[in-house]
Write an enzyme that holds these catalytic residues in place. Structure first.
Site, PDB file in Angstrom:
ATOM      1  N   GLU A  12      30.114  31.198  39.110  1.00 60.29           N
ATOM      2  CA  GLU A  12      29.300  31.419  40.298  1.00 60.29           C
ATOM      3  C   GLU A  12      27.827  31.534  39.922  1.00 60.29           C
ATOM      4  OE1 GLU A  12      32.800  33.981  42.563  1.00 60.29           O
ATOM      5  OE2 GLU A  12      31.432  34.943  41.145  1.00 60.29           O
ATOM      6  N   GLY A  60      39.472  34.705  48.572  1.00 58.12           N
ATOM      7  CA  GLY A  60      40.644  34.173  49.246  1.00 58.12           C
ATOM      8  C   GLY A  60      40.482  34.316  50.746  1.00 58.12           C
ATOM      9  N   MET A 159      37.053  40.875  45.172  1.00 61.41           N
ATOM     10  CA  MET A 159      37.181  41.982  44.222  1.00 61.41           C
ATOM     11  C   MET A 159      35.875  42.748  44.014  1.00 61.41           C
ATOM     12  SD  MET A 159      39.704  40.153  41.390  1.00 61.41           S
ATOM     13  CE  MET A 159      39.979  41.675  40.466  1.00 61.41           C
ATOM     14  N   GLU A 160      34.817  42.429  44.778  1.00 60.45           N
ATOM     15  CA  GLU A 160      33.517  43.056  44.530  1.00 60.45           C
ATOM     16  C   GLU A 160      32.749  43.506  45.764  1.00 60.45           C
ATOM     17  OE1 GLU A 160      34.895  40.576  41.397  1.00 60.45           O
ATOM     18  OE2 GLU A 160      34.033  39.756  43.244  1.00 60.45           O
ATOM     19  N   ASP A 183      40.490  29.557  48.152  1.00 56.96           N
ATOM     20  CA  ASP A 183      41.931  29.370  48.298  1.00 56.96           C
ATOM     21  C   ASP A 183      42.419  30.159  49.508  1.00 56.96           C
ATOM     22  OD1 ASP A 183      43.396  32.044  46.672  1.00 56.96           O
ATOM     23  OD2 ASP A 183      41.252  31.663  46.448  1.00 56.96           O
TER      24      ASP A 183
END
Length: 218
Positions: A12, A60, A159-160, A183
């Site tokens: 990223e 996701g 996750m962040e 995804d």
């Protein structure tokens, strides 16, 4: 205006660093997960003193209208893996750190600009909604179902973002999260969509973040 952008991974970082040469925009990698995200956000605030922080990267997706390469912009954020129980305060909600907001609201001005982009953008589809965060790479349908059972309205899982939102809330720094959908776990098997995203279609997926930042400076 000084703008800080925080990403989790080298992939990223490479995508976004190539888009910005202005010294008033700093892109930094924090690492994967909530602790790394919070540490990275605090470091950004202490060293760069940004007027705005943006969490960018991939996530996701969830929802019948969400497709790979769409973008989700947070109107609110919470954790999908935090539960403080009811022993002390029975008003604390699932996903809430006791004593802090149940959900972190994106900065209204930043969200208004993102909404404008959604109406005129022809690069990708932009969705506004809840982003939920936890220390779990969602690589099975079963795990995604367990998250969506508690947060059916969630548009994206990462996750962040919420950890950065919490840090910005404590430091009173305006915040919003832009997440490219890599995804759709409920339609995927063994994270094959995620790996295919990086192998074949990630290039140019983060240009909407550049467009957003250009709009901030107008």
């Amino acid at each position: 205006m000084k703008i800080g952008i925080i990403v989790a991974m080298d992939k990223e970082l490479r995508q976004l660093e190539s888009l910005f040469t202005d010294g008033n925009v700093r892109v930094e990698k924090c690492g994967i997960g909530k602790v790394n995200a919070a540490l990275g956000a605090q470091r950004m605030i202490n060293e760069f003193h940004p007027d705005v922080i943006i969490s960018s990267g991939c996530a996701g997706g969830n929802g019948d209208d969400i497709q790979v390469q769409d973008v989700v912009v947070s109107n609110e954020l919470c954790y999908h893996d935090v539960y403080c129980g009811t022993a002390i305060d029975n008003s604390t909600q699932y996903g809430q750190v006791q004593g802090l907001p149940a959900r972190y609201q994106a900065d209204p001005k930043l969200l208004a600009i993102a909404r404008q982009l959604a109406t005129v953008n022809d690069q990708c589809t932009i969705h506004e909604g809840l982003i939920v965060t936890g220390d779990w790479f969602v690589d099975t349908k079963e795990k995604m179902r367990s998250i969506i059972e508690k947060f059916p309205e969630a548009k994206a899982v990462d996750m962040e973002s919420c950890a950065i939102a919490q840090t910005c809330y404590i430091n009173k720094v305006p915040f919003v999260s832009f997440r490219v959908i890599s995804d759709i776990p409920l339609r995927d098997t063994d994270a094959s969509q995620y790996h295919n995203f990086w192998d074949t279609i990630a290039e140019n997926s983060f240009h909407i973040t550049k467009t957003f930042i250009e709009s901030l400076n107008q």
